[in-house]
Motif scaffolding. Structure first.
Motif, short mmCIF file in Angstrom:
data_model
loop_
_atom_site.label_atom_id
_atom_site.label_comp_id
_atom_site.label_asym_id
_atom_site.label_seq_id
_atom_site.Cartn_x
_atom_site.Cartn_y
_atom_site.Cartn_z
N GLN A 345 0.95 -1.28 -0.18
CA GLN A 345 -0.07 0.09 0.11
C GLN A 345 1.10 1.28 0.07
OE1 GLN A 345 -3.43 -0.21 -0.49
NE2 GLN A 345 -2.93 -2.19 -0.78
N LYS A 367 -4.88 1.99 -4.90
CA LYS A 367 -4.19 3.19 -4.22
C LYS A 367 -2.91 3.42 -4.92
CE LYS A 367 -2.63 4.35 0.40
NZ LYS A 367 -2.35 3.92 1.77
N ASN A 371 -1.19 7.31 -6.08
CA ASN A 371 -0.17 7.86 -5.30
C ASN A 371 1.25 7.50 -6.05
OD1 ASN A 371 -2.00 8.70 -3.48
ND2 ASN A 371 -1.99 6.47 -2.38
#
Length: 515
Positions: A345, A367, A371
């Motif tokens: 993550q 995610k 990001n």
């Protein structure tokens, strides 16, 4: 009456006081195991022995007295160097290589004697040979504040020593196997010497408290190895005074090759223990960068290198806060871990060059895709590019552009590729630095070289001529209108119909036009 009661009270108090005095005298008269214990204070104990930070674990204190006690116990005119401090403790002062064995024997330190604690102060020894059987029954052994060149030999098997203090002696070397037979060892003080390496311990030693502070030549590689070999079960004392010398080849992520703090080596050992292992091979984990986030504690981001390990899937689990992952030159086919595995993550940089990845559609909505900072997928087996969700990522306002490397992938090129992918690559050149290195699988062209004439052709059918048919019909209709108009004008002006209208048979509706 009152007088008698008062006298009884006074007699009772006197009896109690006499009993207390007698009890005190008896206690003072009793022999004690350590009659000078009142001298021992927190200041006089060995400075390296402290309580460990781990719960429910109290560090054992070696039998230890300050150097000043030598003047109290020994006369400068006597040749005696060792004396009994209590029935089970001996103190020696100013011993040397030649007198050590004799002095210990005279003081009752031997394999059959009852002495369990020994403190040797200000010893002058070129070599300390720990093979001597005199140590076998000892439980606490301290040799401090002296001058010792090196420690050789190996403690005899079944030696009972649980606390060993050889601090402040200027020791340069301890042979690697000197302590391997100390199966009961729980406390080891090697502080304030000149050691460059840490010797081995008994293989099953658990929660061994060790102090290696103030050893200036201590190598980081040795400190790191000791932590990893014992799976970080060692409890290091005085960590703020523990430093080591780092060599660039071994600890290249540090900014300096001088003395490294203990915290950095501890982090390195932690990474070595949590780094992914694949069969008999292991990934390489190292501190990668310091991440500063507003209103949060700074975090040390981790870089994991699993390249060239013949992997068929992404490694798992990753160390906490893994920021960069390099899995290039493997045989990985899927990036599903980026959406499924919690340890993925925090990844911001992924290098997956030279693998067998066929699609990145699985990254949509993850995610990671929201990001990431760097995604490198060179030389894989991508056939299509999902430009729609990548565009959403690129179009957001970021201080630093997101980068994707896609060179040496062979896409299936068609008219849709020309209309979407080529234009998209042209618009996103700042995000895709190798946009001009993406090839077509079915054409000897790069994607950015595609033209409509080469990829937007298809077999002809009757619908390809529909425009010509419509144009012809329109022209015929216009001609017919013009002919009818001309015939009508001639009929009105000349009174007859021109050919071919005059040759046409009379129709039932013609009567409507007759006047």
């Amino acid at each position: 009456m009152i007088l008698n009661s008062r006298l009884k009270e006074i007699c009772f108090i006197i009896t109690i006081l006499i009993g207390i005095i007698i009890d005190i005298d008896c206690r003072l008269a009793e022999p004690t195991e350590e009659p000078l214990n009142q001298i021992i204070t927190t200041e006089t104990l060995a400075p390296s022995i402290t309580t460990t930070t781990k719960p429910q674990r109290v560090v054992q204190e070696c039998f230890h007295q300050p150097p000043s006690i030598c003047a109290q116990l020994f006369n400068s005119n006597t040749n005696e160097h060792c004396t009994k401090y209590s029935s089970k403790a001996v103190i020696c002062c100013n011993v040397n290589t030649y007198s050590l064995a004799t002095d210990l024997q005279q003081a009752g330190v031997g394999p059959t004697d009852e002495v369990e604690s020994l403190h040797i102060i200000n010893a002058t020894l070129d070599v300390l040979n720990v093979t001597h059987k005199s140590w076998k029954r000892l439980k606490s052994m301290s040799i401090t504040d002296g001058s010792i060149g090196k420690v050789v030999g190996t403690f005899p098997k079944m030696t009972s020593i649980s606390c060993l203090n050889v601090s402040s002696n200027g020791i340069v070397e301890i042979q690697n196997r000197s302590f391997v037979n100390l199966i009961n060892l729980t406390t080891l003080d090697l502080s304030n010497n000149q050691l460059d390496s840490i010797p081995k311990f008994y293989t099953t030693a658990v929660n061994l408290s060790i102090d290696v502070s103030d050893n200036k030549p201590l190598q980081c590689l040795s400190l790191h190895k000791a932590m990893v070999d014992t799976k970080k079960e060692l409890i290091f004392q005085n960590q703020n005074r523990t430093h080591c010398v780092s060599k660039l080849k071994s600890f290249h992520w540090f900014n300096s090759t001088e003395h490294m703090p203990f915290s950095q080596i501890e982090l390195s050992a932690e990474l070595a223990l949590t780094c992914p292992k694949i069969g008999n091979k292991s990934c390489t984990c190292r501190p990668y960068r310091l991440v500063l986030i507003q209103d949060e504690t700074p975090k040390t981001a981790i870089g994991v290198d699993c390249s060239n390990l013949n992997l068929t899937s992404l490694p798992t689990p990753l160390p906490p806060y893994t920021y960069m992952l390099n899995v290039s030159h493997n045989k990985i086919e899927s990036l599903s871990m980026l959406s499924d595995d919690p340890s993925y993550q925090e990844i911001r940089e992924l290098d997956a060059d030279y693998n067998e990845i066929t699609s990145i559609s699985i990254l949509e909505g993850t995610k990671f895709i929201d990001n990431f900072a760097v995604l490198s997928l060179k030389a894989n087996k991508l056939k299509t590019l999902p430009t729609y969700f990548l565009s959403n990522t690129f179009d957001r306002n970021y201080a630093i552009p997101r980068l994707i490397s896609l060179g040496s992938n062979n896409l299936i090129c068609d008219c849709n590729t020309f209309k979407t992918v080529k234009i998209w690559l042209t618009l996103k050149q700042k995000n895709i630095p190798d946009y001009d290195e993406i090839w077509c699988e079915n054409l000897p062209l790069k994607v950015y070289e595609l033209s409509q004439s080469k990829v937007c052709q298809h077999p002809r059918d009757w619908t390809d001529y529909i425009y010509y048919i419509i144009a012809t019909e329109v022209l015929l209709l216009v001609g017919l209108i013009c002919k009818v108009s001309y015939d009508y004008w001639i009929f009105k002006t000349a009174g007859y119909l021109p050919w071919p209208a005059s040759k046409m048979p009379k129709l039932p509706c013609d009567c409507l036009c007759e006047t």
